[in-house]
Design an enzyme around this catalytic site. Structure first.
Site, PDB file in Angstrom:
ATOM      1  N   SER A   5      63.667  36.769  74.672  1.00  0.00           N
ATOM      2  CA  SER A   5      64.336  37.818  73.820  1.00  0.00           C
ATOM      3  C   SER A   5      64.244  37.843  72.387  1.00  0.00           C
ATOM      4  O   SER A   5      63.914  36.735  72.021  1.00  0.00           O
ATOM      5  CB  SER A   5      65.736  37.825  74.291  1.00  0.00           C
ATOM      6  OG  SER A   5      66.469  38.330  73.221  1.00  0.00           O
ATOM      7  N   ASN A  31      63.210  35.994  80.520  1.00  0.00           N
ATOM      8  CA  ASN A  31      63.439  37.207  81.417  1.00  0.00           C
ATOM      9  C   ASN A  31      62.259  37.379  82.347  1.00  0.00           C
ATOM     10  O   ASN A  31      60.925  37.057  81.863  1.00  0.00           O
ATOM     11  CB  ASN A  31      63.351  38.477  80.467  1.00  0.00           C
ATOM     12  CG  ASN A  31      64.605  38.365  79.514  1.00  0.00           C
ATOM     13  OD1 ASN A  31      65.693  37.800  79.989  1.00  0.00           O
ATOM     14  ND2 ASN A  31      64.703  38.995  78.455  1.00  0.00           N
ATOM     15  N   LYS A  64      43.265  63.984  90.582  1.00  0.00           N
ATOM     16  CA  LYS A  64      42.806  62.886  89.963  1.00  0.00           C
ATOM     17  C   LYS A  64      43.776  62.102  89.115  1.00  0.00           C
ATOM     18  O   LYS A  64      43.815  60.608  89.192  1.00  0.00           O
ATOM     19  CB  LYS A  64      41.460  63.051  89.265  1.00  0.00           C
ATOM     20  CG  LYS A  64      40.401  63.679  90.204  1.00  0.00           C
ATOM     21  CD  LYS A  64      39.304  64.141  89.282  1.00  0.00           C
ATOM     22  CE  LYS A  64      38.745  65.205  90.208  1.00  0.00           C
ATOM     23  NZ  LYS A  64      39.556  66.473  90.511  1.00  0.00           N
ATOM     24  N   GLU A 104      60.441  42.859  86.897  1.00  0.00           N
ATOM     25  CA  GLU A 104      61.145  44.198  86.790  1.00  0.00           C
ATOM     26  C   GLU A 104      60.122  45.326  86.623  1.00  0.00           C
ATOM     27  O   GLU A 104      60.321  46.365  87.276  1.00  0.00           O
ATOM     28  CB  GLU A 104      61.929  44.105  85.300  1.00  0.00           C
ATOM     29  CG  GLU A 104      63.056  43.095  85.510  1.00  0.00           C
ATOM     30  CD  GLU A 104      63.701  42.788  84.389  1.00  0.00           C
ATOM     31  OE1 GLU A 104      64.452  43.584  83.568  1.00  0.00           O
ATOM     32  OE2 GLU A 104      63.090  41.855  83.714  1.00  0.00           O
ATOM     33  N   HIS A 121      73.339  41.996 104.117  1.00  0.00           N
ATOM     34  CA  HIS A 121      74.284  42.620 103.023  1.00  0.00           C
ATOM     35  C   HIS A 121      74.381  41.871 101.546  1.00  0.00           C
ATOM     36  O   HIS A 121      75.324  41.905 101.141  1.00  0.00           O
ATOM     37  CB  HIS A 121      75.786  42.924 103.594  1.00  0.00           C
ATOM     38  CG  HIS A 121      75.673  43.310 104.916  1.00  0.00           C
ATOM     39  ND1 HIS A 121      75.728  44.642 105.315  1.00  0.00           N
ATOM     40  CD2 HIS A 121      75.655  42.756 106.085  1.00  0.00           C
ATOM     41  CE1 HIS A 121      75.618  44.983 106.411  1.00  0.00           C
ATOM     42  NE2 HIS A 121      75.640  43.781 107.297  1.00  0.00           N
ATOM     43  N   LYS A 175      67.011  33.013  76.139  1.00  0.00           N
ATOM     44  CA  LYS A 175      66.845  33.768  77.492  1.00  0.00           C
ATOM     45  C   LYS A 175      65.072  33.644  77.883  1.00  0.00           C
ATOM     46  O   LYS A 175      64.352  33.693  77.073  1.00  0.00           O
ATOM     47  CB  LYS A 175      66.875  35.651  77.029  1.00  0.00           C
ATOM     48  CG  LYS A 175      68.235  35.693  76.894  1.00  0.00           C
ATOM     49  CD  LYS A 175      68.941  36.204  78.227  1.00  0.00           C
ATOM     50  CE  LYS A 175      68.253  37.656  78.414  1.00  0.00           C
ATOM     51  NZ  LYS A 175      69.245  38.373  79.313  1.00  0.00           N
ATOM     52  N   GLN A 187      42.217  70.060  91.059  1.00  0.00           N
ATOM     53  CA  GLN A 187      41.814  68.948  89.999  1.00  0.00           C
ATOM     54  C   GLN A 187      43.015  68.326  89.427  1.00  0.00           C
ATOM     55  O   GLN A 187      42.774  67.060  88.976  1.00  0.00           O
ATOM     56  CB  GLN A 187      41.287  70.060  88.858  1.00  0.00           C
ATOM     57  CG  GLN A 187      40.890  69.382  87.837  1.00  0.00           C
ATOM     58  CD  GLN A 187      40.143  70.220  86.838  1.00  0.00           C
ATOM     59  OE1 GLN A 187      39.191  70.579  86.948  1.00  0.00           O
ATOM     60  NE2 GLN A 187      40.930  70.759  85.518  1.00  0.00           N
TER      61      GLN A 187
END
Ligand code: ARG
Length: 464
Positions: free
Chosen positions: A282, A290, A330, A295, A161, A288, A327
């Site tokens: 950023s 990231n 693809k 993601e 959890h 930052k 067709q």
């Protein structure tokens, strides 16, 4: 004679060429040019077989063979002019072959249809992608084994959890993903085995009256055998669906791991540091770093699963045998394959480069009363309490510690004895996280010895 504007491949019964909208909805050359190499391989195998069975002359077969090599090199070097009017890769190649070698080109399509041709080309393409997926999965598994071996005894919190549950080892967590990607690997290998039957020679749908040798073309193209029913051979897209299903499940695994990396690399967790090579900055917030790769891997599952659903829907109501609906197979498979291969490679890169922050992991491992189960187990083992009673006593001790704002090992023996009189000093030996993980020696458990055994098992599997 046919109208000049009608299709040179099938225009015999047509007086006029197609409307521009008809051409736009009908043409697949914009995407199926990706199967050019497979198309030419299939045609080479077919032409060689037609000569071996006496359906065409050796001279014509040789002209076709050389012409196809010329066409292939034109495509590879980018000088080939693709034409929408020629609909698809099959007719583009054949039309160019005609320009290059003249009359013998017209004999190539003997005993063959675009229906078995496209099924063959597409199978060869998907088979190559299954092989690429196998390599990608193997590389990712190796990267995970490296992490697991290095951190077989590094403690960290295990969650249920997303709440701290029990301490586990870093290696154990990495090996959980090895199991997942290992199942993906077995799905890929299994799908490859099942799909490896040649549709070539099924012709339009009923087979052909020419004395073709389907075993010969199957062998030349690396198939195990020819597909046994011509109707099925031209209308089967199970191989594409299995590819997309295997890709979808694998993408789910990639996405779950990516989600953990996003959480783990946050300032609140700091379980891992992702390398600069697999992070981005950023444009406004200088501090930052990231986890964009994670993601994007997390997001790719949407495209891959979307492709799976789309092709399932295309196929679900089609009567036998070929319908032009097919067709639409693809682009879905191409996009899913590109996404899957890229996600596998990006994940491998991230895993190889990332640093597990051992101290942060260990500090977090002891939080959240993570050794409460060890305490309850001690009460069962040493004092002989029924587990349910032990659970209750432990719950009271957790409540006591929580009230004091401390962890279980910070309680005094007197505190413990107030809750249950028979508890002794020995209980403190099981409250440490190291002891906790070391004790979980059951097969598949988190103990470092078990993790190392699993790393060794997988290393042997991969070597074999
Ligand atoms: N471009 C077609 C496809 O991708 C090739 C097969 C066409 N067959 C036909 N009977 N029109 O499915």
């Amino acid at each position: 004679m046919t109208d000049q504007a009608s299709n040179q491949m099938w225009g015999g019964r047509f007086a006029a060429g197609p409307d521009a909208i008809m051409e736009a909805i009908n043409a697949s050359i914009g995407f199926d040019k990706r199967m050019a190499a497979q198309d030419i391989a299939g045609s080479r195998a077919h032409a060689a077989m037609l000569a071996a069975t006496g359906v065409i002359s050796d001279n014509d077969a040789e002209a076709i063979r050389e012409g196809l090599l010329t066409v292939l090199s034109e495509i590879e070097t980018g000088t080939f002019q693709f034409s929408t009017a020629l609909e698809d890769i099959h007719m583009n190649v054949e039309a160019r072959l005609k320009e290059v070698i003249g009359e013998p080109a017209g004999r190539l399509h003997t005993g063959r249809s675009r229906n078995d041709q496209v099924a063959t080309d597409f199978k060869l393409w998907v088979r190559d992608q299954l092989d690429a997926a196998e390599s990608g999965l193997l590389a990712l598994i190796k990267a995970l084994l490296g992490q697991a071996e290095a951190g077989a005894d590094w403690v960290m919190p295990g969650f249920t959890h997303l709440q701290v549950a029990q301490p586990v080892t870093w290696g154990h967590h990495m090996m959980a993903y090895v199991e997942m990607f290992g199942r993906d690997l077995s799905r890929v290998r299994d799908a490859r085995k099942r799909m490896n039957e040649s549709p070539l020679g099924a012709a339009a749908l009923a087979g052909t009256s020419f004395p073709i040798d389907r075993d010969m073309t199957a062998a030349a193209l690396g198939f195990d055998r020819p597909a046994a029913n011509s109707l099925d051979a031209v209308s089967d897209r199970d191989f594409a669906l299995e590819f997309l299903s295997a890709a979808s499940i694998s993408a789910i695994h990639l996405s779950r791991f990516a989600e953990e990396l996003v959480i783990w690399s946050s300032a609140q967790f700091r379980f891992v540091t992702l390398s600069d090579r697999f992070s981005t900055g950023s444009s406004i917030m200088p501090q930052k770093k990231n986890p964009d790769a994670a993601e994007l891997i997390r997001a790719k599952v949407g495209r891959i699963f979307g492709a799976n659903t789309a092709l399932m829907m295309v196929m679900k109501g089609l009567p036998l045998a070929y319908s032009k609906d097919m067709q639409e197979d693809k682009e879905q498979v191409f996009d899913a394959a590109d996404s899957w291969m890229l996600a596998l490679a990006a994940m491998e890169g991230m895993v190889k480069d990332m640093t597990a922050n051992r101290e942060e992991l260990a500090a977090a491992a002891g939080t959240g009363f993570s050794t409460a189960t060890d305490l309850a187990d001690w009460l069962v083992r040493v004092l002989g309490l029924p587990f349910r009673d032990a659970h209750h006593v432990t719950g009271s001790l957790v409540a006591l510690a929580e009230g004091r704002g401390c962890d279980l090992p910070d309680l005094t023996l007197a505190d413990m004895q107030n809750v249950h009189g028979e508890i002794t000093q020995d209980v403190f030996t099981v409250l440490g996280v190291e002891n906790s993980v070391n004790s979980r020696l059951s097969y598949g458990g988190t103990a470092p010895a078990q993790v190392r055994a699993q790393v060794a098992r997988w290393t042997t599997i991969l070597a074999g």
